[in-house]
Scaffold this motif. Structure first.
Motif, PDB file in Angstrom:
ATOM      1  N   THR A   4       0.840  -1.199   0.000  1.00 32.78           N
ATOM      2  CA  THR A   4       0.000   0.000   0.000  1.00 32.78           C
ATOM      3  C   THR A   4       0.873   1.246   0.000  1.00 32.78           C
ATOM      4  O   THR A   4       1.761   1.394   0.839  1.00 32.78           O
ATOM      5  N   VAL A   6       0.399   5.431   0.096  1.00 29.58           N
ATOM      6  CA  VAL A   6      -0.507   6.554   0.315  1.00 29.58           C
ATOM      7  C   VAL A   6       0.144   7.772  -0.305  1.00 29.58           C
ATOM      8  O   VAL A   6       1.288   8.108   0.005  1.00 29.58           O
ATOM      9  N   CYS A   8      -0.125  11.740  -0.694  1.00 30.66           N
ATOM     10  CA  CYS A   8      -0.739  12.877  -0.015  1.00 30.66           C
ATOM     11  C   CYS A   8      -0.484  14.182  -0.760  1.00 30.66           C
ATOM     12  O   CYS A   8       0.655  14.514  -1.070  1.00 30.66           O
ATOM     13  N   LEU A  31      -3.575   4.813  -2.444  1.00 23.83           N
ATOM     14  CA  LEU A  31      -4.660   5.576  -1.835  1.00 23.83           C
ATOM     15  C   LEU A  31      -4.290   7.052  -1.808  1.00 23.83           C
ATOM     16  O   LEU A  31      -3.118   7.400  -1.678  1.00 23.83           O
ATOM     17  N   THR A  33      -4.680  10.858  -0.060  1.00 21.43           N
ATOM     18  CA  THR A  33      -5.065  11.710   1.062  1.00 21.43           C
ATOM     19  C   THR A  33      -4.744  13.146   0.675  1.00 21.43           C
ATOM     20  O   THR A  33      -4.056  13.395  -0.320  1.00 21.43           O
ATOM     21  N   THR A  39      -4.166  11.838   6.422  1.00 21.80           N
ATOM     22  CA  THR A  39      -3.020  10.950   6.245  1.00 21.80           C
ATOM     23  C   THR A  39      -2.709  10.216   7.554  1.00 21.80           C
ATOM     24  O   THR A  39      -2.580   8.992   7.575  1.00 21.80           O
ATOM     25  N   VAL A  48       0.707   0.648   6.038  1.00 25.04           N
ATOM     26  CA  VAL A  48       1.087   1.369   4.824  1.00 25.04           C
ATOM     27  C   VAL A  48       2.578   1.147   4.611  1.00 25.04           C
ATOM     28  O   VAL A  48       3.366   1.254   5.542  1.00 25.04           O
ATOM     29  N   VAL A  51       4.591   6.329   2.078  1.00 26.68           N
ATOM     30  CA  VAL A  51       3.798   7.544   1.902  1.00 26.68           C
ATOM     31  C   VAL A  51       4.591   8.478   0.999  1.00 26.68           C
ATOM     32  O   VAL A  51       5.776   8.720   1.248  1.00 26.68           O
TER      33      VAL A  51
END
Length: 124
Positions: A4, A6, A8, A31, A33, A39, A48, A51
């Motif tokens: 995963t 993320v 942002c 994903l 954010t 976040t 996660v 990031v």
């Protein structure tokens, strides 16, 4: 095992470019954010693997470095790898000084060097 990422603070087209790059090279979910609050909330709810944070957040143009500081200063989250998305070396260096891994710029999305930077975090 699906990884995963993320992402942002990137606008829709940049998020889609990052998502396309990641999903075409790795077995990963991407994903989105938009700021520190969502976040951090997401990081507290699920595992996660990486990031990515835009240098200037699309939503309000605030500094993405502040999100990196928030993640890295939180004892529960500081082990989550973070990269800054910026073309500017001085901002990459500032992010690394806060505990991030050297990231990549939008001009480098999809190139082999960026894929290599992501491999340690997103390879199953």
């Amino acid at each position: 095992m699906v990884k995963t990422l993320v992402d942002c603070g990137n606008c829709g087209p940049d998020f889609n470019s990052i998502r396309q790059m990641v999903t075409s090279h790795f077995e990963a979910t991407v994903l989105q954010t938009h700021g520190a609050e969502d976040t951090v909330e997401l990081l507290r709810k699920r595992k996660v693997d990486l990031v990515t944070v835009n240098r200037k957040l699309d939503r309000d143009y605030s500094d993405g470095l502040e999100i990196i500081k928030k993640i890295k200063s939180d004892p529960e989250l500081n082990n989550v790898p973070v990269m800054l998305v910026t073309n500017y070396e001085e901002h990459q260096e500032a992010a690394v000084a806060e505990g991030a891994t050297y990231g990549f710029g939008k001009l480098e999305i999809g190139n082999e060097g960026t894929i290599e930077k992501l491999k340690p975090f997103l390879t199953s």
